[in-house]
Scaffold this motif. Sequence first.
Motif, PDB file in Angstrom:
ATOM      1  N   LEU A 162       0.806  -1.211   0.000  1.00 38.00           N
ATOM      2  CA  LEU A 162       0.000   0.000   0.000  1.00 38.00           C
ATOM      3  C   LEU A 162       0.842   1.265   0.000  1.00 38.00           C
ATOM      4  N   ALA A 190      -2.155  -6.570   0.403  1.00 40.14           N
ATOM      5  CA  ALA A 190      -3.102  -5.852   1.274  1.00 40.14           C
ATOM      6  C   ALA A 190      -4.496  -6.244   0.826  1.00 40.14           C
ATOM      7  N   VAL A 191      -5.452  -6.068   1.703  1.00 38.07           N
ATOM      8  CA  VAL A 191      -6.829  -6.304   1.276  1.00 38.07           C
ATOM      9  C   VAL A 191      -7.394  -5.058   0.604  1.00 38.07           C
ATOM     10  N   GLY A 192      -7.064  -3.893   1.139  1.00 40.74           N
ATOM     11  CA  GLY A 192      -7.491  -2.631   0.525  1.00 40.74           C
ATOM     12  C   GLY A 192      -6.631  -2.363  -0.705  1.00 40.74           C
ATOM     13  N   LEU A 217      -6.146 -11.815   6.733  1.00 39.10           N
ATOM     14  CA  LEU A 217      -5.883 -10.762   7.716  1.00 39.10           C
ATOM     15  C   LEU A 217      -7.138 -10.330   8.465  1.00 39.10           C
ATOM     16  N   ARG A 274      -9.047   3.112   6.457  1.00 37.90           N
ATOM     17  CA  ARG A 274      -8.089   3.973   5.760  1.00 37.90           C
ATOM     18  C   ARG A 274      -8.281   5.382   6.293  1.00 37.90           C
ATOM     19  N   HIS A 277      -0.342   1.775  11.731  1.00 42.01           N
ATOM     20  CA  HIS A 277      -0.936   0.899  10.711  1.00 42.01           C
ATOM     21  C   HIS A 277      -0.514  -0.571  10.918  1.00 42.01           C
ATOM     22  N   MET A 309      -0.611 -13.261   3.758  1.00 44.93           N
ATOM     23  CA  MET A 309      -0.662 -12.220   2.726  1.00 44.93           C
ATOM     24  C   MET A 309       0.432 -12.433   1.684  1.00 44.93           C
TER      25      MET A 309
HETATM   26  C1  GLV Z   1      -3.973  -3.106   5.177  1.00 50.48           C
HETATM   27  O1  GLV Z   1      -4.213  -1.989   5.505  1.00 50.48           O
HETATM   28  C2  GLV Z   1      -4.640  -3.814   4.137  1.00 50.48           C
HETATM   29  O2  GLV Z   1      -5.453  -3.228   3.411  1.00 50.48           O
HETATM   30  O3  GLV Z   1      -4.361  -5.011   4.011  1.00 50.48           O
END
Ligand code: GLV
Length: 326
Positions: free
Chosen positions: A54, A76-78, A101, A238, A286, A298
């Motif tokens: 990210l 990341a997931v986002g 996560l 976020r 974070h 991940m």
């Molecule tokens: C962390 O912030 C994610 O999006 O994995």
Amino acid sequence: MSLPKVYVSRRIQDAGLLLLNGRVEYEVWEEIGPVERGVLLEKGATADGLLVTLSDRIDEELLSRCPQLKVVGNYAVGYDNIDVKAATERGVLVTNTPDVLTNATADIAFALLLASARRVVEANEFLRSGDWVTWHPNLLLGSDVSGSTLGIVGMGKIGQAVARRAKGFDMEILYVNRSPKPEIERTLGARRVALEELLAASDFISLHCPLNEETRGLIGEEELRAMKRTAFLINTSRGPVLDQKALFKACSEGWIGGAGLDVFEKEPVPLDEPLLTLKNVTTLPHLGSATIKAREGMARKAAENVLAALEGRRPVDLVNPEAFRA
Ligand code: GLV
Ligand code: GLV
């Protein structure tokens, strides 16, 4: 035949890198800080795949300078760091790392919730600075978590994991989400409400929505003023979902009880950020997914997704299926 080339923008866990061995030719940015933009552009120019974090902005400019690129695997997931529309237009697959996560992030949200309610960090500093001279009936009193009302904004996987934890604390659960979640309503007694009701009724509000054009600035001055004066706001999603300037006013002028933040508008958060001066604001750098197991998951997922794309298979965690051609 030469192997596809992958550039990895951070040293991720070996669990992921080992999967790449022998299947792609890869190079890793080894510095602690994020890869320099110029280097990413240079490496991207000849890469078939990018495995990024990210910290990396994958925008139109970068994509236009990566003619061979087939996939961007986000660790990341986002994925608000990636211009998914621009990638899709170029036929570049975008992937993320959900599920692995979920629990780690729900735990950190709950850690911030409990820390805020019971003033854990403030109390730790109080003790270490020598201010603890006596036990006292009124020393550092906090708020009850048990039996209180939790408002969850964004009832995706992480929101649901937070709801399950809340159930263990006998909390009443309200949520805002685009679609109803009947299963969560049935099993946890959660109630889907309008944002206004959630703001007015919750003792704790936890944000679990992705950052996009709909959610940018979702919680601003008006929303903070609508919260209970005793309520706490927790953000592990976020930074830009929340207006930080308005939050400072809210926390310093007593519109709300305080906040617990794992994410910021700008990261790392500048040390002159006014929120950092407030005792009723607890901050983390974070760390939502920062457990060994989550990060290994991940790394594995990001690598598997990139490999799938480069080997012509559909990646498991494909963000833009419309870009996939079998
Ligand atoms: C962390 O912030 C994610 O999006 O994995
Ligand atoms: C406090 O420490 C108590 O025992 O009530």
